[in-house]
Design an enzyme around this catalytic site. Structure first.
Site, short mmCIF file in Angstrom:
data_model
loop_
_atom_site.label_atom_id
_atom_site.label_comp_id
_atom_site.label_asym_id
_atom_site.label_seq_id
_atom_site.Cartn_x
_atom_site.Cartn_y
_atom_site.Cartn_z
N ASP A 10 70.13 14.73 39.90
CA ASP A 10 70.37 13.28 39.92
C ASP A 10 71.77 13.08 40.52
O ASP A 10 72.53 14.05 40.68
CB ASP A 10 70.32 12.73 38.47
N SER A 11 72.10 11.83 40.80
CA SER A 11 73.45 11.52 41.27
C SER A 11 74.49 11.83 40.20
O SER A 11 75.68 11.88 40.50
CB SER A 11 73.54 10.03 41.61
N TYR A 42 74.96 6.81 43.70
CA TYR A 42 74.13 6.83 44.91
C TYR A 42 73.72 5.40 45.29
O TYR A 42 73.42 5.12 46.44
CB TYR A 42 72.85 7.64 44.67
N GLY A 43 73.67 4.54 44.27
CA GLY A 43 73.14 3.20 44.47
C GLY A 43 73.85 2.39 45.54
O GLY A 43 73.29 1.46 46.11
N CYS A 73 65.90 10.77 39.84
CA CYS A 73 66.72 9.67 40.33
C CYS A 73 65.85 8.77 41.21
O CYS A 73 65.28 9.24 42.20
CB CYS A 73 67.86 10.27 41.15
N ASN A 74 65.76 7.51 40.84
CA ASN A 74 64.96 6.57 41.63
C ASN A 74 65.56 6.36 43.01
O ASN A 74 64.85 6.25 44.01
CB ASN A 74 64.88 5.22 40.91
N THR A 75 66.89 6.28 43.05
CA THR A 75 67.58 6.00 44.32
C THR A 75 67.39 7.16 45.30
O THR A 75 67.12 6.95 46.49
CB THR A 75 69.08 5.76 44.05
N CYS A 184 66.32 2.94 36.76
CA CYS A 184 67.36 3.92 37.11
C CYS A 184 67.43 4.88 35.94
O CYS A 184 67.40 4.43 34.78
CB CYS A 184 68.69 3.20 37.32
N THR A 185 67.52 6.18 36.23
CA THR A 185 67.42 7.16 35.14
C THR A 185 68.64 7.15 34.21
O THR A 185 68.59 7.73 33.13
CB THR A 185 67.19 8.57 35.70
N HIS A 186 69.71 6.51 34.63
CA HIS A 186 70.84 6.36 33.71
C HIS A 186 70.53 5.38 32.57
O HIS A 186 71.08 5.48 31.48
CB HIS A 186 72.08 5.84 34.46
N1 DGL Z 1 70.21 7.60 38.35
C1 DGL Z 1 69.96 7.05 39.60
C2 DGL Z 1 68.64 6.33 39.72
O1 DGL Z 1 67.71 6.66 39.01
C3 DGL Z 1 71.02 6.46 40.46
C4 DGL Z 1 72.31 6.02 39.91
C5 DGL Z 1 73.36 5.90 40.98
O2 DGL Z 1 73.94 6.92 41.30
O3 DGL Z 1 73.58 4.79 41.50
O4 DGL Z 1 68.47 5.45 40.53
#
Ligand code: DGL
Length: 266
Positions: A10-11, A42-43, A73-75, A184-186
């Site tokens: 992930d990011s 990453y967003g 990570c979705n992004t 977002c996985t966070h």
């Molecule tokens: N955790 C990430 C996601 O699922 C991205 C968070 C990020 O780095 O902006 O999209």
């Protein structure tokens, strides 16, 4: 080969919410985790940049013997999963996307809110997802700039995190959303805080468990399920590994060592 590890990245620390689901469903799988915290968020990055990072991290995980890859990570999935699948056609690769399909099926008000990064919401993949599954519902999207940084710092319930979140959630509730997608996985890490800010009738959905199920079926299809027993996961960070080590007890539930992502991958 089936005793080889599954590589997850992930990011930053967000993918640990997915890693927890994988460990719960597939306790025998050895796990490797890379937090690209040196390049978080990453967003707000370009798809090209995210593809390059994903490529480097995937190479690193394959060098460590990974038999399968999970983009937790979705992004990164929106920007890079197609490219990775093309480069590594033999390897099971699991990506993830906001839970639009289950949310559209669950909503009673007909209005669904999506909390996600700017990168995910702007992606062609997300537009295609809405096209496919959201024709009968209204979808209200909400980027959350700054939230990922709070979670990276372990600030899961501080006044600043609460204020940020309230500012994004209140307009969604005012629009009539009864289902909120944690895209977002966070964000599963601030689920308890979110729960305090929305009425009980509002459902919160994320895709961590679905990703673990999908990984399980891909490993089965490829005859790659490990018999175990698996030890603790190995963790790397492209930022200061001490920072990752500091949040592991909170986000993973166990104090474990983290290493610096070496050389060209970092
Ligand atoms: N955790 C990430 C996601 O699922 C991205 C968070 C990020 O780095 O902006 O999209």
């Amino acid at each position: 080969m089936s005793e080889a590890p599954v590589g997850v990245f992930d990011s930053g620390v967000g993918g640990l919410s997915v890693l927890r689901e994988i460990r719960a469903r597939l306790p025998h799988e050895p796990l490797l985790y890379v937090a690209d915290s040196g390049h978080v968020p990453y967003g707000e990055k370009t798809p090209e940049f995210i593809r390059e990072r994903s490529q480097k991290i995937a190479e690193f995980l394959f060098e460590q013997g990974a038999k399968a890859l999970v983009l937790a990570c979705n992004t990164a999935t929106a920007a890079a999963v197609a490219d990775l699948r093309e480069r590594y056609p033999q390897v099971p690769i699991v990506g993830m996307e906001p839970a639009v399909k289950p949310a559209a099926a669950a909503t009673r008000s007909g209005v669904v809110g999506v909390l996600a990064t700017t990168g995910t919401l702007k992606s062609a993949k997300f537009a295609a997802l809405l096209d496919r599954f959201a024709n009968d519902v209204r979808v209200v999207t909400q980027p959350c700039p700054g939230l990922v940084e709070q979670i990276e710092a372990g600030e899961l319930a501080t006044p600043r995190t609460r204020d940020l979140l309230r500012g994004w959630v209140e307009p969604l509730l005012a629009e009539g959303c009864d289902t909120l997608i944690l895209g977002c996985t966070h964000y599963p890490f601030i689920r308890p805080l979110l729960r305090e800010l929305v009425p009980e009738s509002v459902s919160l959905v994320d895709t961590g468990a679905a990703v673990a199920r999908h990984l399980q079926s891909l490993l089965d299809q490829h005859g790659l399920r490990a018999q175990g027993p698996a030890g603790s996961p190995r963790f790397w960070s492209s930022a200061d590994p001490v920072q990752l080590q500091r949040v592991l007890p909170l986000l993973w539930g166990e104090a474990l060592p983290a290493e610096a992502l070496p050389g060209k991958s970092a």
